[in-house]
Design a protein around this motif. Sequence first.
Motif, PDB file in Angstrom:
ATOM      1  N   LYS A   1      28.446  29.658  47.356  1.00 44.58           N
ATOM      2  CA  LYS A   1      27.935  30.309  48.523  1.00 44.58           C
ATOM      3  C   LYS A   1      28.853  29.782  49.804  1.00 44.58           C
ATOM      4  N   ASP A   2      28.946  30.915  50.556  1.00 40.57           N
ATOM      5  CA  ASP A   2      29.574  30.746  51.828  1.00 40.57           C
ATOM      6  C   ASP A   2      31.278  30.967  51.344  1.00 40.57           C
ATOM      7  N   THR A   3      31.544  31.312  50.213  1.00 39.40           N
ATOM      8  CA  THR A   3      32.982  31.696  49.934  1.00 39.40           C
ATOM      9  C   THR A   3      33.174  32.956  50.710  1.00 39.40           C
ATOM     10  N   ALA A   4      32.512  34.035  50.694  1.00 40.17           N
ATOM     11  CA  ALA A   4      33.025  35.358  51.227  1.00 40.17           C
ATOM     12  C   ALA A   4      33.038  35.233  52.957  1.00 40.17           C
ATOM     13  N   LEU A   5      31.938  34.314  53.408  1.00 36.12           N
ATOM     14  CA  LEU A   5      31.888  34.138  54.853  1.00 36.12           C
ATOM     15  C   LEU A   5      33.177  33.481  55.406  1.00 36.12           C
ATOM     16  N   ASN A   6      33.586  32.386  54.561  1.00 31.67           N
ATOM     17  CA  ASN A   6      34.761  31.498  55.142  1.00 31.67           C
ATOM     18  C   ASN A   6      36.031  32.569  54.858  1.00 31.67           C
ATOM     19  N   CYS A   7      35.973  33.285  54.002  1.00 33.47           N
ATOM     20  CA  CYS A   7      37.311  34.101  53.545  1.00 33.47           C
ATOM     21  C   CYS A   7      37.354  35.202  54.618  1.00 33.47           C
ATOM     22  N   VAL A   8      36.542  35.541  54.909  1.00 31.06           N
ATOM     23  CA  VAL A   8      36.316  36.803  56.082  1.00 31.06           C
ATOM     24  C   VAL A   8      36.803  36.431  57.404  1.00 31.06           C
ATOM     25  N   LYS A   9      36.225  35.206  57.598  1.00 32.09           N
ATOM     26  CA  LYS A   9      36.605  34.623  58.904  1.00 32.09           C
ATOM     27  C   LYS A   9      38.201  34.286  59.119  1.00 32.09           C
ATOM     28  N   HIS A  10      38.595  33.590  58.084  1.00 30.81           N
ATOM     29  CA  HIS A  10      39.922  33.376  57.871  1.00 30.81           C
ATOM     30  C   HIS A  10      40.777  34.601  57.735  1.00 30.81           C
ATOM     31  N   ALA A  11      40.625  35.705  56.954  1.00 33.21           N
ATOM     32  CA  ALA A  11      41.176  36.938  57.122  1.00 33.21           C
ATOM     33  C   ALA A  11      41.097  37.585  58.366  1.00 33.21           C
ATOM     34  N   ILE A  12      40.219  37.502  59.184  1.00 27.94           N
ATOM     35  CA  ILE A  12      40.319  38.008  60.563  1.00 27.94           C
ATOM     36  C   ILE A  12      41.168  37.363  61.213  1.00 27.94           C
ATOM     37  N   ASP A  13      41.126  35.888  61.323  1.00 31.19           N
ATOM     38  CA  ASP A  13      42.116  35.360  61.865  1.00 31.19           C
ATOM     39  C   ASP A  13      43.629  35.506  61.416  1.00 31.19           C
ATOM     40  N   VAL A  14      43.813  35.849  60.421  1.00 27.14           N
ATOM     41  CA  VAL A  14      45.140  36.266  59.707  1.00 27.14           C
ATOM     42  C   VAL A  14      45.584  37.493  60.488  1.00 27.14           C
ATOM     43  N   GLY A  15      44.613  38.328  60.749  1.00 25.10           N
ATOM     44  CA  GLY A  15      44.953  39.707  61.268  1.00 25.10           C
ATOM     45  C   GLY A  15      44.488  40.867  60.443  1.00 25.10           C
ATOM     46  N   TYR A  16      43.686  40.601  59.325  1.00 23.64           N
ATOM     47  CA  TYR A  16      43.080  41.774  58.758  1.00 23.64           C
ATOM     48  C   TYR A  16      41.808  42.420  59.696  1.00 23.64           C
ATOM     49  N   ARG A  17      41.723  43.720  59.583  1.00 21.51           N
ATOM     50  CA  ARG A  17      40.524  44.403  60.190  1.00 21.51           C
ATOM     51  C   ARG A  17      39.873  45.173  59.356  1.00 21.51           C
ATOM     52  N   HIS A  18      40.106  45.285  58.281  1.00 22.03           N
ATOM     53  CA  HIS A  18      39.403  46.282  57.116  1.00 22.03           C
ATOM     54  C   HIS A  18      38.768  45.535  56.042  1.00 22.03           C
ATOM     55  N   PHE A  19      37.608  45.712  55.833  1.00 16.73           N
ATOM     56  CA  PHE A  19      36.988  44.892  54.968  1.00 16.73           C
ATOM     57  C   PHE A  19      36.359  45.873  53.815  1.00 16.73           C
ATOM     58  N   ASP A  20      36.215  45.655  52.627  1.00 13.79           N
ATOM     59  CA  ASP A  20      35.520  46.622  51.649  1.00 13.79           C
ATOM     60  C   ASP A  20      34.654  45.678  50.898  1.00 13.79           C
ATOM     61  N   GLY A  21      33.484  46.101  51.180  1.00 11.85           N
ATOM     62  CA  GLY A  21      32.232  45.265  50.435  1.00 11.85           C
ATOM     63  C   GLY A  21      31.208  46.545  49.997  1.00 11.85           C
ATOM     64  N   ALA A  22      30.121  45.928  49.345  1.00 17.00           N
ATOM     65  CA  ALA A  22      29.046  46.720  48.911  1.00 17.00           C
ATOM     66  C   ALA A  22      27.625  45.957  48.665  1.00 17.00           C
ATOM     67  N   LEU A  23      26.588  46.463  48.643  1.00 15.99           N
ATOM     68  CA  LEU A  23      25.329  45.962  48.563  1.00 15.99           C
ATOM     69  C   LEU A  23      25.284  45.307  47.091  1.00 15.99           C
TER      70      LEU A  23
END
Length: 326
Positions: free
Chosen positions: A34-56
């Motif tokens: 739990k919260d793996t995607a949450l923490n990784c996406v926040k980290h990625a935004i800090d790194v500079g990522y602006r594009h996220f690919d997800g799915a239901l």
Amino acid sequence: MNLTAENHSIALSDGNQIPLLGLGTYGPPQTTPKDTALNCVKHAIDVGYRHFDGALVYFNEHEVGQAIREKIQDGTVKREDIFYCGKLWNTFHPPELVRPALERTLKTLQFDYVDLYIIEMPTAFKPGDTFYPRDEDGKNVYHETDLCATWEALEACKDAGLVKSLGVSNFNRRQLELILNKPGLKHRPVSNQVECHPYFTQPKLLKYCRQNNIVVVGYSPLGTSRDASWVNIKNPPLLEDELLVSIATKHNKNSAQVGLRFNVQRGVVVIPKSFSPQRIMENFQIFDFSLTEDEMKAIEGLNKNIRFVELLMWSDHPEYPFHDDF
């Protein structure tokens, strides 16, 4: 094409833009903490990522949405800085189910719109509460829907402002032509998300998509997980390839960075998935070097026309896309 960490977006045929590098967010729902995607996406935004690919069907869109909202709230980004791609799953192909499926994603993310919404597979499954319907004998239960009718329902979602751009995934040429030649087509597919990496460079599909102003988005751009339930693990690990390793050494990079740079340099969007903070950062560091023409040609020569992601469990579906040459 002058690509930088701050600006590496390319134009889509509808006038919108897509960043060439994104973060894939799939992790096996049963084993990902739990919260793996949450923490990784926040980290990625800090790194500079602006594009996220997800799915239901990844079962973590609530975490991805929360991460993006938190980074908007703390002032790191604005919503318009973020490019989010969501996907219409196989059980929602009937036209009357398309908008409710998109609305479910929007509600989960707590967004007003998504930037790109794509048909995840051309293979319709029996609609219902289960994403992977099976009969009493454990066989997949398929459904016959008209991809053009599904597309028309998506066009209505775009007209309603729920999505900015529309695309597809895992479509072969014939299936793309179904949409492109649809009478009364209002909105063309801007993208086709398919497996694409140095062992599977997709030359024919890439050429066809370019001719039709369709951007190719490459999933599994570094090969993929070695999960035998859905991956062909007979294929050799891509990142250990001697040529990629030698080119990487020359540029003081790693083979993953070279594999990503290769696709980005030929205009293919890449969405490497990683839940490792270190690799998320390394995968983003591909804008401070470029490959020579000879290196690009050499990497193209690695093509083995082999898929890691064959999805053979659905190969008896009438719309299974990978029987065709491309």
